[in-house]
Design a protein around this motif. Sequence first.
Motif, PDB file in Angstrom:
ATOM      1  N   ARG A 260       2.724 -26.805  27.943  1.00 34.61           N
ATOM      2  CA  ARG A 260       1.508 -26.041  27.645  1.00 34.61           C
ATOM      3  C   ARG A 260       1.772 -24.972  26.599  1.00 34.61           C
ATOM      4  O   ARG A 260       1.040 -24.843  25.609  1.00 34.61           O
ATOM      5  N   ASP A 261       2.829 -24.179  26.789  1.00 36.34           N
ATOM      6  CA  ASP A 261       3.119 -23.091  25.853  1.00 36.34           C
ATOM      7  C   ASP A 261       3.410 -23.611  24.453  1.00 36.34           C
ATOM      8  O   ASP A 261       2.942 -23.058  23.449  1.00 36.34           O
ATOM      9  N   VAL A 262       4.196 -24.683  24.369  1.00 34.75           N
ATOM     10  CA  VAL A 262       4.571 -25.214  23.058  1.00 34.75           C
ATOM     11  C   VAL A 262       3.363 -25.817  22.345  1.00 34.75           C
ATOM     12  O   VAL A 262       3.158 -25.609  21.138  1.00 34.75           O
ATOM     13  N   VAL A 263       2.535 -26.565  23.085  1.00 32.91           N
ATOM     14  CA  VAL A 263       1.362 -27.188  22.467  1.00 32.91           C
ATOM     15  C   VAL A 263       0.364 -26.124  22.012  1.00 32.91           C
ATOM     16  O   VAL A 263      -0.170 -26.187  20.897  1.00 32.91           O
ATOM     17  N   VAL A 264       0.106 -25.123  22.863  1.00 29.98           N
ATOM     18  CA  VAL A 264      -0.822 -24.062  22.477  1.00 29.98           C
ATOM     19  C   VAL A 264      -0.290 -23.327  21.245  1.00 29.98           C
ATOM     20  O   VAL A 264      -1.048 -23.002  20.315  1.00 29.98           O
ATOM     21  N   ALA A 265       1.007 -23.061  21.211  1.00 28.60           N
ATOM     22  CA  ALA A 265       1.586 -22.383  20.053  1.00 28.60           C
ATOM     23  C   ALA A 265       1.408 -23.208  18.783  1.00 28.60           C
ATOM     24  O   ALA A 265       1.092 -22.679  17.717  1.00 28.60           O
ATOM     25  N   ALA A 266       1.592 -24.523  18.900  1.00 30.84           N
ATOM     26  CA  ALA A 266       1.412 -25.382  17.726  1.00 30.84           C
ATOM     27  C   ALA A 266      -0.038 -25.368  17.253  1.00 30.84           C
ATOM     28  O   ALA A 266      -0.306 -25.354  16.048  1.00 30.84           O
ATOM     29  N   VAL A 267      -0.980 -25.362  18.195  1.00 34.31           N
ATOM     30  CA  VAL A 267      -2.397 -25.323  17.831  1.00 34.31           C
ATOM     31  C   VAL A 267      -2.717 -24.001  17.126  1.00 34.31           C
ATOM     32  O   VAL A 267      -3.447 -23.976  16.122  1.00 34.31           O
ATOM     33  N   LEU A 268      -2.176 -22.902  17.625  1.00 38.97           N
ATOM     34  CA  LEU A 268      -2.411 -21.612  16.973  1.00 38.97           C
ATOM     35  C   LEU A 268      -1.878 -21.636  15.539  1.00 38.97           C
ATOM     36  O   LEU A 268      -2.525 -21.121  14.613  1.00 38.97           O
ATOM     37  N   GLY A 269      -0.704 -22.225  15.346  1.00 37.44           N
ATOM     38  CA  GLY A 269      -0.159 -22.332  13.998  1.00 37.44           C
ATOM     39  C   GLY A 269      -1.048 -23.167  13.090  1.00 37.44           C
ATOM     40  O   GLY A 269      -1.237 -22.848  11.913  1.00 37.44           O
ATOM     41  N   ASP A 270      -1.621 -24.249  13.638  1.00 36.81           N
ATOM     42  CA  ASP A 270      -2.521 -25.089  12.843  1.00 36.81           C
ATOM     43  C   ASP A 270      -3.779 -24.328  12.447  1.00 36.81           C
ATOM     44  O   ASP A 270      -4.275 -24.454  11.323  1.00 36.81           O
ATOM     45  N   ILE A 271      -4.313 -23.540  13.375  1.00 35.86           N
ATOM     46  CA  ILE A 271      -5.519 -22.763  13.083  1.00 35.86           C
ATOM     47  C   ILE A 271      -5.223 -21.726  12.008  1.00 35.86           C
ATOM     48  O   ILE A 271      -5.997 -21.542  11.064  1.00 35.86           O
ATOM     49  N   LEU A 272      -4.091 -21.049  12.130  1.00 34.60           N
ATOM     50  CA  LEU A 272      -3.750 -20.017  11.164  1.00 34.60           C
ATOM     51  C   LEU A 272      -3.514 -20.589   9.772  1.00 34.60           C
ATOM     52  O   LEU A 272      -3.734 -19.909   8.764  1.00 34.60           O
ATOM     53  N   SER A 273      -3.050 -21.820   9.696  1.00 38.67           N
ATOM     54  CA  SER A 273      -2.807 -22.428   8.387  1.00 38.67           C
ATOM     55  C   SER A 273      -4.030 -23.172   7.865  1.00 38.67           C
ATOM     56  O   SER A 273      -3.975 -23.766   6.791  1.00 38.67           O
ATOM     57  N   GLY A 274      -5.123 -23.157   8.614  1.00 44.84           N
ATOM     58  CA  GLY A 274      -6.367 -23.741   8.122  1.00 44.84           C
ATOM     59  C   GLY A 274      -6.423 -25.247   8.164  1.00 44.84           C
ATOM     60  O   GLY A 274      -7.109 -25.862   7.344  1.00 44.84           O
ATOM     61  N   ARG A 275      -5.738 -25.867   9.127  1.00 37.79           N
ATOM     62  CA  ARG A 275      -5.767 -27.321   9.234  1.00 37.79           C
ATOM     63  C   ARG A 275      -7.200 -27.803   9.467  1.00 37.79           C
ATOM     64  O   ARG A 275      -7.983 -27.171  10.181  1.00 37.79           O
ATOM     65  N   THR A 276      -7.565 -28.949   8.892  1.00 37.27           N
ATOM     66  CA  THR A 276      -8.934 -29.447   8.998  1.00 37.27           C
ATOM     67  C   THR A 276      -9.254 -30.004  10.374  1.00 37.27           C
ATOM     68  O   THR A 276     -10.337 -29.768  10.913  1.00 37.27           O
ATOM     69  N   ALA A 277      -8.350 -30.757  10.970  1.00 37.29           N
ATOM     70  CA  ALA A 277      -8.598 -31.369  12.280  1.00 37.29           C
ATOM     71  C   ALA A 277      -7.332 -31.288  13.110  1.00 37.29           C
ATOM     72  O   ALA A 277      -6.247 -31.653  12.644  1.00 37.29           O
ATOM     73  N   VAL A 278      -7.472 -30.828  14.344  1.00 44.01           N
ATOM     74  CA  VAL A 278      -6.343 -30.711  15.262  1.00 44.01           C
ATOM     75  C   VAL A 278      -6.737 -31.363  16.579  1.00 44.01           C
ATOM     76  O   VAL A 278      -7.839 -31.113  17.092  1.00 44.01           O
ATOM     77  N   TYR A 279      -5.866 -32.207  17.111  1.00 43.92           N
ATOM     78  CA  TYR A 279      -6.098 -32.811  18.430  1.00 43.92           C
ATOM     79  C   TYR A 279      -4.869 -32.525  19.285  1.00 43.92           C
ATOM     80  O   TYR A 279      -3.750 -32.887  18.919  1.00 43.92           O
ATOM     81  N   ALA A 280      -5.077 -31.852  20.416  1.00 44.60           N
ATOM     82  CA  ALA A 280      -3.966 -31.458  21.284  1.00 44.60           C
ATOM     83  C   ALA A 280      -4.284 -31.825  22.722  1.00 44.60           C
ATOM     84  O   ALA A 280      -5.444 -31.787  23.147  1.00 44.60           O
ATOM     85  N   ASP A 281      -3.259 -32.171  23.468  1.00 48.92           N
ATOM     86  CA  ASP A 281      -3.397 -32.591  24.856  1.00 48.92           C
ATOM     87  C   ASP A 281      -2.643 -31.634  25.769  1.00 48.92           C
ATOM     88  O   ASP A 281      -1.447 -31.394  25.577  1.00 48.92           O
ATOM     89  N   LEU A 282      -3.342 -31.071  26.762  1.00 55.22           N
ATOM     90  CA  LEU A 282      -2.725 -30.240  27.791  1.00 55.22           C
ATOM     91  C   LEU A 282      -2.705 -31.041  29.085  1.00 55.22           C
ATOM     92  O   LEU A 282      -3.752 -31.357  29.655  1.00 55.22           O
ATOM     93  N   VAL A 283      -1.502 -31.378  29.562  1.00 57.53           N
ATOM     94  CA  VAL A 283      -1.357 -32.373  30.627  1.00 57.53           C
ATOM     95  C   VAL A 283      -1.147 -31.764  32.004  1.00 57.53           C
ATOM     96  O   VAL A 283      -1.000 -32.494  32.983  1.00 57.53           O
ATOM     97  N   GLY A 284      -1.124 -30.430  32.114  1.00 58.10           N
ATOM     98  CA  GLY A 284      -0.749 -29.793  33.369  1.00 58.10           C
ATOM     99  C   GLY A 284      -1.629 -30.167  34.542  1.00 58.10           C
ATOM    100  O   GLY A 284      -1.137 -30.486  35.637  1.00 58.10           O
ATOM    101  N   TYR A 285      -2.947 -30.163  34.364  1.00 64.09           N
ATOM    102  CA  TYR A 285      -3.846 -30.474  35.476  1.00 64.09           C
ATOM    103  C   TYR A 285      -3.604 -31.887  35.997  1.00 64.09           C
ATOM    104  O   TYR A 285      -3.534 -32.119  37.201  1.00 64.09           O
ATOM    105  N   ASP A 286      -3.484 -32.841  35.100  1.00 63.86           N
ATOM    106  CA  ASP A 286      -3.308 -34.238  35.500  1.00 63.86           C
ATOM    107  C   ASP A 286      -2.040 -34.407  36.333  1.00 63.86           C
ATOM    108  O   ASP A 286      -2.039 -35.101  37.356  1.00 63.86           O
TER     109      ASP A 286
END
Length: 729
Positions: free
Chosen positions: A367-393
């Motif tokens: 969770r921490d690593v994926v969220v961190a990667a998504v934040l980096g994508d947002i900060l760099s202005g990526r056009t489309a980001v798809y991320a999976d958080l698997v903890g609940y499953d």
Amino acid sequence: MRVGWRGLGATLLRVGAVWAVSTLTMLLLAGALPDFRLQSADGDSATVIGITAASGAGAFGLLSALVWPVLVRALLLVPALVLGLLVFFLNGSLLWLALSLIPYGRGTADPTTAVVVAAAMSAASSATSGFLAVHDDGAYRRRLARIAGRRRRREGRAELPDTPGVVFLQLDGLGYGVLRDALEPSGGAPPLMPVVAAMCGSSHRLTPWRTDWSSQTGASQLGILHGSTEDVPAFRWYEKETGEVMVSNRPTSAVELQRRAVERTGDKGLLALDGASRGNLFTGGAAQVALVLSTSARRGKETRSRAGYFAYFSDPANATRTAVSFVAEVAREMWQSTRALARRERPRVGRGGLYPFVRAFATVVERDVVVAAVLGDILSGRTAVYADLVGYDEVAHHSGPRGRDTHQVLRRLDRSVALIAKVAERAPRPYRLVLLSDHGQSEGETFEGAYGLTLEDLVRAGCGLRVPRRARRTVSGCEARAAARAALHRPEPEDPATDAAGAPRRGTGPVVLASGNLGLVSFPDEPGRTSRERIEALRPALLRTLAEHPGIGFVLVESEEHGPVVLGRGGGERRLATGEVVGADPLEPFGPGTARAVLRTARFPNAPDIMVNSSVDPETGAVHAFEEQIGSHGGLGGEQSHPFLLSPLELSPPTEEPGAPLVGAEDVHRVLRRWLDECAAPRPGVAVPHFDADEVSGTESVSGRESGAGPEPEPAVSASRIGTPTSRR
């Protein structure tokens, strides 16, 4: 220039504040821990002790900033679980080295104490840095602009478009019904997921959708990202042409499934245009990937399976925080499983062995690593980001989709959504945040727990083959073996799987696989799809044994005369090609759309000889998993087939007609593509954040927040602003 000097001054003040807090933390620990001291044996004045603490804190901070990233990069080949456990040792080693650099040798600590002191100092400095960043809006905005500009220049993208980007955040396994319950206050208490609850209805619309027969991540995510679920009958299945078992979460299988999907559609995927794939099974055509299974066997700077860990663990504060949370989650799981055992809660499955560590990895590290990667994508202005958080499953499989344990996971997922939404509000371009799930989960006693034998035991008994003694003692096992012996005219028990010497014969037994409450049976010695007539000739009692069992809802088999046929109890039969029903319809308890989903799967080239779906309780939706799972998915029945889609109101509705069903991951793929096209079209009058050149100048401090590498203190989010262009001014 004045703005640049002001920014530099603010940065120096923040560095000084963090240094002061670290010094104070070191002084407090020196007074509380007997094996940690900052003075000579003869004693020192308060001034000398203070200077010693400040020197140690400064040396530790510099080593953390300079040496720690090198250590993490050197350890990228170490398994992630081991790396998490090494964090404490490495951090303690850096503190021990920092103490050795203090003049006159006044700082000393034994190894165990050094680990504790290093963890406390990292946590204190991280909390202070995050607190100051949250309360310095201008500085935070300037840092985001610097990071975005640096990454864009590195990638050759000097300017960002004014159009919105899209973040697709998949909450793995979270069903529509469970989400609705989590958004409603209960007994005067606030919702389990208050941030998502505030979004729903005010800025976002909630839409259910229905999976195909195979309600699991492999099929759903392949369809969502690559537009095809063709020939994916289950999570795992046997392919006769190659003699291999395909498993969706096996790297080699994931690579092959992605290759087939791209070949079938002629398209790279949803994320092919300036996209990023984080924590998924497949890339979706993205050039930027991290923790993506289908690329885990590659070697390269951007595609290496553990490349995403470096961006996160390169900050020692992030590493320490995640490691502490990892240990806490292991302890939490042990306590919760012990409590469930003491209370004799049912249904229940074993939760020992490595499972506490697997759960902690899924709910904390990944969770921490994926969220961190998504934040980096947002900060760099990526056009489309798809991320999976698997903890609940992961937790719902062992604790149930609505258990107390999963409620805690939902609260933490809500905080992750809040963090991503907060950063998206400050991003260098507008963003739309879309939440979705790939399937739900259905609760119920396992098949073995309810009937005392596994699906494989039942199949072997129906074939007249040897089964374990425990299965022979069950009513189902005895009846199946007796029917098989009578049908085969074998009055005495006999095992065709062994020769006269008792050695196993190759290829005589069926291959039985399970995907949640979906079972698959294949006969390796029979070429192609084995027909109903051939099965009845070879194993006369098998189909009747399966169809009449109370734990099985229906059986799919291919008939030479009628095509795909569904068999049920009491001789009930549905011929899918014509819709003809003989006796009671076996598919009726599974609701509308079931016949279409089953017929589609029956036509897959790699559909097994026999497909078995467990029974379902029409009132509770309970099913019987053929695996050790009390919350399961993979077949039909209950809530597992009903995921959700939470989309911004700025985007068009998922379906053209209100209330029209959204069926299948391929349909979801088309909806997401349409939304990306809508965002790509310029829209006049949209306010886009602008940063002056002067704001980009200045010195950059080292923190997990700036690198897009870790969570900040939980922000307050105004849901009405999430996804709206005016919220990014």
